[in-house]
Motif scaffolding. Sequence first.
Motif, PDB file in Angstrom:
ATOM      1  N   LEU A 254       1.838   3.963  -3.136  1.00  0.00           N
ATOM      2  CA  LEU A 254       2.369   4.718  -4.265  1.00  0.00           C
ATOM      3  C   LEU A 254       3.749   4.178  -4.641  1.00  0.00           C
ATOM      4  O   LEU A 254       4.354   3.399  -3.896  1.00  0.00           O
ATOM      5  N   ASN A 255       4.242   4.599  -5.772  1.00  0.00           N
ATOM      6  CA  ASN A 255       5.490   4.060  -6.327  1.00  0.00           C
ATOM      7  C   ASN A 255       6.708   4.637  -5.601  1.00  0.00           C
ATOM      8  O   ASN A 255       7.111   5.779  -5.842  1.00  0.00           O
ATOM      9  N   LYS A 256       7.308   3.811  -4.739  1.00  0.00           N
ATOM     10  CA  LYS A 256       8.468   4.246  -3.965  1.00  0.00           C
ATOM     11  C   LYS A 256       9.695   4.479  -4.838  1.00  0.00           C
ATOM     12  O   LYS A 256      10.626   5.189  -4.447  1.00  0.00           O
ATOM     13  N   GLN A 257       9.703   3.899  -6.034  1.00  0.00           N
ATOM     14  CA  GLN A 257      10.844   4.058  -6.926  1.00  0.00           C
ATOM     15  C   GLN A 257      10.973   5.490  -7.443  1.00  0.00           C
ATOM     16  O   GLN A 257      12.019   5.879  -7.974  1.00  0.00           O
ATOM     17  N   LEU A 258       9.914   6.269  -7.303  1.00  0.00           N
ATOM     18  CA  LEU A 258       9.962   7.670  -7.736  1.00  0.00           C
ATOM     19  C   LEU A 258      10.711   8.558  -6.746  1.00  0.00           C
ATOM     20  O   LEU A 258      10.995   9.718  -7.043  1.00  0.00           O
ATOM     21  N   ILE A 259      11.043   8.020  -5.571  1.00  0.00           N
ATOM     22  CA  ILE A 259      11.742   8.801  -4.540  1.00  0.00           C
ATOM     23  C   ILE A 259      13.249   8.601  -4.695  1.00  0.00           C
ATOM     24  O   ILE A 259      13.761   7.479  -4.581  1.00  0.00           O
TER      25      ILE A 259
END
Length: 312
Positions: A254-259
């Motif tokens: 999943l997109n770690k940049q969303l954290i």
Amino acid sequence: MDELKGYEEKRILVTGSNGFLGQKLIDKLAGVENVSLLATSKGDNRNPNILGYIFKACDIENEASFHELVESFAPTHIIHTAAITSVEACDRDPLLCERVNVLFVGKLASLCEKLEIHLTFLSTDFVFDGKDGPYHENDMPNPCNAYGRSKWLAEQAIMKTNSTAAILRTILVYGVINDPKRSNLILWVKNKLSQGESITVVSDQWRMPTWVDDLADACILAVEKRASGIYHISSEQLFSILEIAEQVADSWQLNKQLIQPISAADIGQADNRPAKTGFILTKSMKELGFRPTSLLKSFEEIKTQLALYNRV
């Protein structure tokens, strides 16, 4: 569970059976050879699995009803998972927290002593202040919130009796059960990122998270061995909460940049949550035979379980 097979019959009462750990325990113990199992919670049974055990609703604050339940079932073991576990809920209603988390536990331990019932009690890393983790079982507690204080007082209440009791402290329990309404950090992160939602996760708190299957297995080991004393149950690797969320993102691609990282102070947790806990597991591994599962290994098992429950 293989640990319980081939031994004399065990009559196990699980309190808080609608809870996260409670449901996992029922799923693991239901239908096991030589085990008679009674599950109890305040409301109706919420476990989709209804086979292999008896469920009876009971409010543990109703002392007469609870005593009647115990006397009618005549358990050899009680696994007491029922508690108010929310830090905020304990702060909002300290009297209820004291009644449920402390006073009832003292009465339960005395009842177990009187009836020679083995007790397994669930406690928490929040009995420590987080200034000197990871912790041994004999390190001195110094809780920094009402929830942690209630669990520490409950531990002392148990130890003042002569009951045979295993006190299992644990940390940040996660995993999956059949009940889709029960969530936790891992599932929350996975679900939010899967939906493309941005989340904020605290970056300056460190924990050794505990897979709920491991915790249930530790409870069963304590039952099988009629263990007595305090035991630390968790995984072995220390992570920040942020690092745990990032591991979820990596494992499910999943997109770690969303954290987005946030500090404990920014969310009002600088003083009412321990900064760094973690446990030293030597005692529980040696005396109980506990074998912790790594975070990434548990994720692979969780993927299988989610598929089994049609919740991929």
